[in-house]
Motif scaffolding. Structure first.
Motif, PDB file in Angstrom:
ATOM      1  N   PRO A  35       4.432  -6.313  -1.773  1.00 33.39           N
ATOM      2  CA  PRO A  35       4.206  -4.945  -1.285  1.00 33.39           C
ATOM      3  C   PRO A  35       4.370  -4.835   0.228  1.00 33.39           C
ATOM      4  O   PRO A  35       4.105  -5.785   0.963  1.00 33.39           O
ATOM      5  CB  PRO A  35       2.760  -4.652  -1.688  1.00 33.39           C
ATOM      6  CG  PRO A  35       2.467  -5.595  -2.792  1.00 33.39           C
ATOM      7  CD  PRO A  35       3.279  -6.822  -2.513  1.00 33.39           C
ATOM      8  N   PHE A  56       6.371  -0.634  -2.485  1.00 30.97           N
ATOM      9  CA  PHE A  56       7.395  -1.671  -2.406  1.00 30.97           C
ATOM     10  C   PHE A  56       8.669  -1.056  -1.848  1.00 30.97           C
ATOM     11  O   PHE A  56       8.881   0.152  -1.967  1.00 30.97           O
ATOM     12  CB  PHE A  56       7.694  -2.235  -3.805  1.00 30.97           C
ATOM     13  CG  PHE A  56       6.541  -2.942  -4.449  1.00 30.97           C
ATOM     14  CD1 PHE A  56       6.417  -4.320  -4.350  1.00 30.97           C
ATOM     15  CD2 PHE A  56       5.574  -2.244  -5.159  1.00 30.97           C
ATOM     16  CE1 PHE A  56       5.367  -4.992  -4.944  1.00 30.97           C
ATOM     17  CE2 PHE A  56       4.511  -2.901  -5.765  1.00 30.97           C
ATOM     18  CZ  PHE A  56       4.413  -4.277  -5.653  1.00 30.97           C
ATOM     19  N   ASP A  61      12.010  -5.082  -6.239  1.00 29.01           N
ATOM     20  CA  ASP A  61      10.994  -5.888  -5.556  1.00 29.01           C
ATOM     21  C   ASP A  61       9.684  -5.879  -6.338  1.00 29.01           C
ATOM     22  O   ASP A  61       9.025  -6.908  -6.488  1.00 29.01           O
ATOM     23  CB  ASP A  61      10.737  -5.376  -4.141  1.00 29.01           C
ATOM     24  CG  ASP A  61      11.792  -5.808  -3.150  1.00 29.01           C
ATOM     25  OD1 ASP A  61      12.672  -6.618  -3.509  1.00 29.01           O
ATOM     26  OD2 ASP A  61      11.736  -5.329  -1.995  1.00 29.01           O
ATOM     27  N   ALA A  62       9.307  -4.718  -6.839  1.00 29.71           N
ATOM     28  CA  ALA A  62       8.056  -4.613  -7.605  1.00 29.71           C
ATOM     29  C   ALA A  62       8.113  -5.456  -8.875  1.00 29.71           C
ATOM     30  O   ALA A  62       7.149  -6.134  -9.229  1.00 29.71           O
ATOM     31  CB  ALA A  62       7.770  -3.157  -7.955  1.00 29.71           C
ATOM     32  N   ASN A  65       7.859  -9.059  -7.954  1.00 22.47           N
ATOM     33  CA  ASN A  65       6.463  -9.318  -7.625  1.00 22.47           C
ATOM     34  C   ASN A  65       5.620  -9.485  -8.888  1.00 22.47           C
ATOM     35  O   ASN A  65       4.798 -10.396  -8.985  1.00 22.47           O
ATOM     36  CB  ASN A  65       5.911  -8.175  -6.766  1.00 22.47           C
ATOM     37  CG  ASN A  65       4.489  -8.393  -6.346  1.00 22.47           C
ATOM     38  OD1 ASN A  65       4.195  -9.256  -5.539  1.00 22.47           O
ATOM     39  ND2 ASN A  65       3.596  -7.598  -6.897  1.00 22.47           N
TER      40      ASN A  65
END
Length: 100
Positions: A35, A56, A61-62, A65
């Motif tokens: 984040p 994010f 990316d989220a 993650n």
């Protein structure tokens, strides 16, 4: 497009949750896909209810993650500190503005 996840939960142990999150963020600072912004909201009418908005740089990316085993451990630890199981809402950020 930026992406945000809204996490809703209830707890009587917000200081412990804050400590766990801050420690995790320090250990993973600058790691790609984590984040970029976090906002914690407390419900005035129901003070044990919290909403956390985690931003994010992108949906990808989220998702990266969420596949991180360390994030899974963090989620389990945080869930153990809540009195109501967390719920998650995934959102695309369509617009952001600073209002002066």
């Amino acid at each position: 497009m930026k992406f945000a996840q809204i996490i809703e939960f209830e707890t009587e142990r917000i200081d412990e949750i804050r400590s766990v999150i801050e420690q995790f963020e320090q250990q993973h600072q600058g790691k790609q896909g984590h984040p970029v912004h976090r906002t914690v909201l407390q419900d005035r009418a129901r003070p044990k209810r919290f909403l956390v908005v985690v931003e994010f740089n992108s949906y990808d990316d989220a998702m990266r993650n969420s596949r991180d085993p360390e994030v899974d451990k963090l989620s389990q630890k945080l869930a153990s500190l809540t009195t109501k199981k967390p719920t998650f809402t995934d959102c695309d950020i369509r617009e952001q503005a600073d209002i002066k």
